[in-house]
Design an enzyme around this catalytic site. Structure first.
Site, PDB file in Angstrom:
ATOM      1  N   ASP A 127       0.867  -1.166   0.000  1.00 32.92           N
ATOM      2  CA  ASP A 127       0.000   0.000   0.000  1.00 32.92           C
ATOM      3  C   ASP A 127       0.913   1.229   0.000  1.00 32.92           C
ATOM      4  O   ASP A 127       2.121   1.117   0.250  1.00 32.92           O
ATOM      5  CB  ASP A 127      -0.884  -0.032   1.244  1.00 32.92           C
ATOM      6  CG  ASP A 127      -1.781   1.178   1.359  1.00 32.92           C
ATOM      7  OD1 ASP A 127      -2.303   1.625   0.329  1.00 32.92           O
ATOM      8  OD2 ASP A 127      -1.941   1.683   2.488  1.00 32.92           O
ATOM      9  N   CYS A 128       0.351   2.393  -0.244  1.00 38.23           N
ATOM     10  CA  CYS A 128       1.164   3.614  -0.287  1.00 38.23           C
ATOM     11  C   CYS A 128       1.012   4.435   0.987  1.00 38.23           C
ATOM     12  O   CYS A 128       1.918   4.500   1.817  1.00 38.23           O
ATOM     13  CB  CYS A 128       0.793   4.444  -1.513  1.00 38.23           C
ATOM     14  SG  CYS A 128       1.797   5.931  -1.734  1.00 38.23           S
TER      15      CYS A 128
END
Length: 229
Positions: A9-10
């Site tokens: 995920d970012c």
């Protein structure tokens, strides 16, 4: 060739952006007469589609939020990122030394993903084609579609993929995709602790966790078609 994939995920995993976004949201909500205490603003936006929590904010305010709210929110967040954004502690070292195929899949727009990764110097670790946005396919977590999309793009079956997430929607998306999930809980408390997920508290723990995961994978029946790095 790669027969495995780590999907990061970012926001909240690679970059420490969610606390800044939550602060902007809390300030803008206050302008609408809605007050959030403690970490409640962060809990409301974490891992979620913006349109969903904006609709809920309108319900709390007792009136629909104007169409200008989201562009203003994104503009204020971008300014905050330019002033204050940092990579999550230990992530640069993690990606520099990670000898596994990896990519990034986020609920954020692609433009924002590029912005925050570029601002923190992490973009150099990822090819442009290895950034995946929910806006590209019109599917948001906890739907598993984004993670499955990333796996297909790399020719890797879901059971040979690991997901690194910090939110309940992201964790559930990874589990529904049939992937191994590592849940990042930097503050020591994981909202997703009841899920079938390996919880860790520092990015310095992750290389060994991923090494063990990869070592335990059975031999691949067929080679993957595309390398992630």
């Amino acid at each position: 060739m790669s027969d495995h994939l780590v999907v990061f995920d970012c926001d909240g995993v690679l970059v420490d952006s969610e606390t800044l976004s939550a602060r902007v949201m809390r300030d803008m909500a206050s302008e609408l007469g809605v007050t959030f205490a403690g970490d409640s603003a962060l809990a409301m936006i974490q891992g979620r589609k913006v349109a969903e929590w904006v609709a809920e904010l309108g319900e709390l305010a007792g009136r629909p939020v104007s169409d200008a709210f989201v562009p203003e929110f994104r503009s204020r967040c971008a300014a905050a990122f330019d002033r204050e954004l940092l990579a999550v502690d230990g992530v640069d070292e993690l990606l520099t030394g990670l000898d596994l195929a990896f990519c990034c899949a986020s609920s954020a727009p692609l433009e924002k993903i590029r912005h925050v990764l570029g601002r923190t110097g992490l973009l150099r670790h990822l090819r442009p084609e290895h950034l995946y946005s929910a806006y590209e396919i019109g599917v948001w977590k906890p739907d598993p579609g984004l993670f499955l999309h990333a796996a297909r793009a790399h020719g890797v079956p879901p059971e040979r993929c690991a997901v690194v997430e910090d939110s309940t929607p992201g964790v559930r998306a990874g589990l529904r995709a049939g992937m191994t999930v590592f849940g990042y809980a930097p503050n020591g408390v994981a909202a997703f602790a009841e899920e079938d997920v390996t919880v860790f508290h520092s990015m310095r723990e992750l290389p060994e966790l991923l090494r063990r995961w990869h070592a335990a994978l059975p031999d691949a029946a067929t080679p993957a078609r595309e390398v992630c790095r």
